[in-house]
Design a protein around this motif. Structure first.
Motif, PDB file in Angstrom:
ATOM      1  N   PHE A  48      -4.890   5.257   7.856  1.00  8.04           N
ATOM      2  CA  PHE A  48      -4.209   6.537   8.061  1.00  8.04           C
ATOM      3  C   PHE A  48      -2.723   6.372   8.375  1.00  8.04           C
ATOM      4  O   PHE A  48      -1.889   7.088   7.796  1.00  8.04           O
ATOM      5  N   PRO A  49      -2.324   5.454   9.272  1.00 12.87           N
ATOM      6  CA  PRO A  49      -0.880   5.281   9.509  1.00 12.87           C
ATOM      7  C   PRO A  49      -0.111   4.913   8.237  1.00 12.87           C
ATOM      8  O   PRO A  49       1.007   5.395   8.032  1.00 12.87           O
ATOM      9  N   ILE A  50      -0.688   4.072   7.388  1.00 12.58           N
ATOM     10  CA  ILE A  50      -0.022   3.701   6.135  1.00 12.58           C
ATOM     11  C   ILE A  50       0.117   4.925   5.240  1.00 12.58           C
ATOM     12  O   ILE A  50       1.170   5.158   4.638  1.00 12.58           O
ATOM     13  N   TRP A  51      -0.928   5.714   5.155  1.00 15.38           N
ATOM     14  CA  TRP A  51      -0.878   6.927   4.325  1.00 15.38           C
ATOM     15  C   TRP A  51       0.203   7.874   4.856  1.00 15.38           C
ATOM     16  O   TRP A  51       0.977   8.443   4.074  1.00 15.38           O
ATOM     17  N   ALA A  52       0.253   8.055   6.170  1.00 18.03           N
ATOM     18  CA  ALA A  52       1.235   8.969   6.759  1.00 18.03           C
ATOM     19  C   ALA A  52       2.653   8.492   6.485  1.00 18.03           C
ATOM     20  O   ALA A  52       3.553   9.293   6.194  1.00 18.03           O
ATOM     21  N   LEU A  53       2.868   7.181   6.547  1.00 17.31           N
ATOM     22  CA  LEU A  53       4.185   6.615   6.241  1.00 17.31           C
ATOM     23  C   LEU A  53       4.526   6.826   4.775  1.00 17.31           C
ATOM     24  O   LEU A  53       5.654   7.192   4.423  1.00 17.31           O
ATOM     25  N   ALA A  54       3.553   6.612   3.910  1.00 21.30           N
ATOM     26  CA  ALA A  54       3.794   6.703   2.470  1.00 21.30           C
ATOM     27  C   ALA A  54       4.050   8.126   2.018  1.00 21.30           C
ATOM     28  O   ALA A  54       4.898   8.369   1.156  1.00 21.30           O
ATOM     29  N   ILE A  55       3.333   9.071   2.581  1.00 23.66           N
ATOM     30  CA  ILE A  55       3.398  10.446   2.089  1.00 23.66           C
ATOM     31  C   ILE A  55       4.760  11.071   2.392  1.00 23.66           C
ATOM     32  O   ILE A  55       5.149  12.071   1.755  1.00 23.66           O
ATOM     33  N   CYS A  56       5.501  10.507   3.326  1.00 20.10           N
ATOM     34  CA  CYS A  56       6.771  11.112   3.755  1.00 20.10           C
ATOM     35  C   CYS A  56       7.987  10.612   2.985  1.00 20.10           C
ATOM     36  O   CYS A  56       9.103  11.040   3.261  1.00 20.10           O
ATOM     37  N   GLY A  57       7.804   9.703   2.052  1.00 19.37           N
ATOM     38  CA  GLY A  57       8.961   9.169   1.337  1.00 19.37           C
ATOM     39  C   GLY A  57       8.722   9.068  -0.150  1.00 19.37           C
ATOM     40  O   GLY A  57       7.595   9.239  -0.642  1.00 19.37           O
ATOM     41  N   ALA A  66     -11.781  -4.451   9.719  1.00 14.80           N
ATOM     42  CA  ALA A  66     -11.545  -3.460  10.768  1.00 14.80           C
ATOM     43  C   ALA A  66     -10.064  -3.100  10.862  1.00 14.80           C
ATOM     44  O   ALA A  66      -9.696  -1.928  11.039  1.00 14.80           O
ATOM     45  N   LEU A  67      -9.192  -4.105  10.727  1.00 13.08           N
ATOM     46  CA  LEU A  67      -7.755  -3.843  10.772  1.00 13.08           C
ATOM     47  C   LEU A  67      -7.345  -2.964   9.596  1.00 13.08           C
ATOM     48  O   LEU A  67      -6.530  -2.042   9.748  1.00 13.08           O
ATOM     49  N   ARG A  68      -7.904  -3.221   8.429  1.00  2.14           N
ATOM     50  CA  ARG A  68      -7.605  -2.398   7.253  1.00  2.14           C
ATOM     51  C   ARG A  68      -8.001  -0.954   7.489  1.00  2.14           C
ATOM     52  O   ARG A  68      -7.245  -0.014   7.182  1.00  2.14           O
ATOM     53  N   GLU A  69      -9.167  -0.755   8.070  1.00  9.54           N
ATOM     54  CA  GLU A  69      -9.644   0.600   8.346  1.00  9.54           C
ATOM     55  C   GLU A  69      -8.737   1.305   9.364  1.00  9.54           C
ATOM     56  O   GLU A  69      -8.418   2.489   9.206  1.00  9.54           O
ATOM     57  N   LEU A  70      -8.304   0.591  10.384  1.00 11.08           N
ATOM     58  CA  LEU A  70      -7.440   1.182  11.404  1.00 11.08           C
ATOM     59  C   LEU A  70      -6.054   1.533  10.852  1.00 11.08           C
ATOM     60  O   LEU A  70      -5.435   2.514  11.272  1.00 11.08           O
ATOM     61  N   LEU A  71      -5.581   0.740   9.886  1.00 10.83           N
ATOM     62  CA  LEU A  71      -4.250   0.953   9.337  1.00 10.83           C
ATOM     63  C   LEU A  71      -4.212   2.011   8.240  1.00 10.83           C
ATOM     64  O   LEU A  71      -3.124   2.467   7.862  1.00 10.83           O
ATOM     65  N   ARG A 128       0.826  -1.198   0.000  1.00 10.66           N
ATOM     66  CA  ARG A 128       0.000   0.000   0.000  1.00 10.66           C
ATOM     67  C   ARG A 128       0.872   1.264   0.000  1.00 10.66           C
ATOM     68  O   ARG A 128       0.561   2.239  -0.680  1.00 10.66           O
ATOM     69  N   VAL A 129       1.966   1.235   0.765  1.00  9.68           N
ATOM     70  CA  VAL A 129       2.892   2.371   0.779  1.00  9.68           C
ATOM     71  C   VAL A 129       3.416   2.624  -0.635  1.00  9.68           C
ATOM     72  O   VAL A 129       3.497   3.780  -1.092  1.00  9.68           O
ATOM     73  N   ARG A 130       3.773   1.549  -1.315  1.00 11.01           N
ATOM     74  CA  ARG A 130       4.324   1.687  -2.670  1.00 11.01           C
ATOM     75  C   ARG A 130       3.369   2.409  -3.593  1.00 11.01           C
ATOM     76  O   ARG A 130       3.749   3.371  -4.277  1.00 11.01           O
ATOM     77  N   TRP A 131       2.126   2.000  -3.613  1.00  6.96           N
ATOM     78  CA  TRP A 131       1.186   2.586  -4.577  1.00  6.96           C
ATOM     79  C   TRP A 131       0.737   3.983  -4.165  1.00  6.96           C
ATOM     80  O   TRP A 131       0.422   4.809  -5.022  1.00  6.96           O
ATOM     81  N   ILE A 132       0.707   4.275  -2.878  1.00 12.47           N
ATOM     82  CA  ILE A 132       0.407   5.647  -2.455  1.00 12.47           C
ATOM     83  C   ILE A 132       1.537   6.582  -2.877  1.00 12.47           C
ATOM     84  O   ILE A 132       1.290   7.695  -3.349  1.00 12.47           O
ATOM     85  N   ARG A 133       2.786   6.130  -2.735  1.00 15.15           N
ATOM     86  CA  ARG A 133       3.916   6.967  -3.140  1.00 15.15           C
ATOM     87  C   ARG A 133       3.936   7.196  -4.649  1.00 15.15           C
ATOM     88  O   ARG A 133       4.283   8.278  -5.116  1.00 15.15           O
TER      89      ARG A 133
END
Length: 431
Positions: free
Chosen positions: A400-409, A393-398, A311-316
């Protein structure tokens, strides 16, 4: 008696109103996606009536292979049994000792009457290994209509016929003939996680609910290109006129492919599927459409870490293609949107969050489960329901943290290599 209103109160009031308006808009998009799933996939139309092979447009099915993907035999076999009278299959591997060739040999022996070509070797035209794998098949294909399908995807036997029907379009004298020509037919992914890997379960829950809902809604509104390349049908003559710059332009019909145009031009992108679709949309002014079929995506061994970095890869990548939409993405996610709405509703009406939020999440989950049922043709099976909801539910909880990680790199790991994402989604090998 004079009531004074501070500037802060005005700002808070305005923000709360905007928050509720956004919440309503988001629900409208979600309901549109749910309604589209019901209308398109619960009652699929039949494939084209049988016609002589000479009357049906020829189709070349291109399947890039590498190793033994999950359910590879079943995935490939699904293209051998298409209910369509005029197609060939080109199966391509980069190396002559690839394990996938053992499966290919089994299928060619089982279906000797199917026109199959095995293409061994690749032409390196960029950093994208899928494009490098496909180049030779792309050039050797006997037909203008190409159907490119990933190796981890299976399709129903009527998919090709229905997709050609959509691509070819209505007769010239039809009332809808004034619409732009369809240049690409795609299929919404329907994931199936057969193995008990947490990442695979989360990926399955994501693709079959929120992703499908938004994907269908965006393609129903059709104000911008939005395509996943797991199963795409298009014309080579169209691809040979685009180059990924997304600027309206064209070359004369029949122009020869050069390094600047055609499939080779997309070897510089990580998300070549999305860029091909966007190029057809923006450069040629053509449109996309969905048939009433899904791309059955077999999800194999995927850990939770694999899912997160995927998910990080495709957001970046998306950040460099559609920055504004990527920045706003968290506001479309369940927990962020519901938190904004809860605060807005409390500020304006006094409704407590403890009452609003559980109601919201139950309804949101119900809509997502309805989308799943429409795509799959049945609800989540009873013995899998609790684990599916847990993964959801786990996907929903993750999210925003995944997006925040992805947006910074800007670096991504893909197929064992490390790449730096550049402008417009291009990539280069990272040092």
């Amino acid at each position: 008696m004079t009531v004074t209103t501070s500037k802060g109160d005005v700002i808070l009031f305005a923000l709360s109103v905007i928050g509720l308006i956004w919440y309503v808009v988001l629900w409208s998009i979600g309901i549109l996606g749910c309604r589209t799933a019901r209308r398109r996939y619960l009652r699929p139309w039949s494939p084209l009536a049988p016609v002589p092979a000479s009357s049906a447009p020829g189709v070349s099915i291109l399947r890039p292979l590498k190793g033994l993907d999950t359910n590879l035999y079943e995935n490939l076999e699904s293209t051998f049994v298409q209910e369509y009278p005029n197609f060939e299959i080109l199966l391509s591997v980069a190396y002559e000792h690839d394990q996938a060739l053992s499966v290919v040999r089994e299928l060619t022996e089982k279906y000797p009457d199917v026109d199959v070509k095995v293409v061994i070797g690749e032409d390196v035209v960029g950093v994208n290994p899928k494009v490098n794998n496909l180049i030779r098949s792309y050039r050797q294909a006997a037909n203008d209509i190409l159907w490119v399908i990933d190796s981890n995807v299976a399709v129903d036997s009527g998919t090709l016929a229905r997709s050609v029907d959509v691509l070819v379009g209505p007769p010239p004298n039809s009332q809808s003939s004034h619409r732009k020509r369809v240049a690409l037919v795609h299929h919404v992914p329907l994931a199936n996680a057969n193995e008990a890997w947490l990442g695979a379960r989360v990926e399955e829950a994501f693709l079959n609910t929120n992703h499908a809902k938004m994907y269908l809604a965006i393609n129903t509104v059709a104000i911008e290109s939005c395509v996943v390349g797991k199963s795409n049908l298009y014309r080579r003559s169209d691809i040979d006129r685009v180059n990924g710059l997304l600027k309206p332009k064209s070359t004369p019909d029949g122009a020869s492919q050069t390094a600047d145009f055609g499939l080779a031009a997309f070897g510089r992108f990580l998300a070549e599927d999305n860029m091909i679709a966007s190029s057809l949309w923006h450069e040629l002014g053509l449109r996309h459409d969905l048939s009433c079929d899904v791309a059955h995506n077999a999800v194999g061994k995927m850990t939770l870490s694999d899912y997160i970095w995927r998910r990080v890869r495709w957001i970046r990548v998306r950040k460099h293609m559609v920055l504004a939409a990527t920045i706003l993405e968290p506001l479309t996610e369940n927990f962020v949107a519901s938190s904004i709405a809860a605060w807005s509703l409390w500020y304006l009406t006094g409704v407590p969050a403890w009452l609003f939020l559980p109601t919201h999440h139950i309804i949101w989950l119900s809509v997502d489960m309805d989308v799943y049922a429409s795509l799959a043709g049945h609800p989540v099976v009873a013995d899998k329901r609790l684990s599916f909801i847990g993964a959801w539910a786990l996907r929903e909880l993750l999210a925003f943290p995944i997006w925040a990680l992805a947006i910074c790199g800007n670096e991504v790991v893909w197929r064992g290599g490390k790449y730096q994402v550049l402008r417009a989604g291009e990539v280069k090998k990272a040092n």
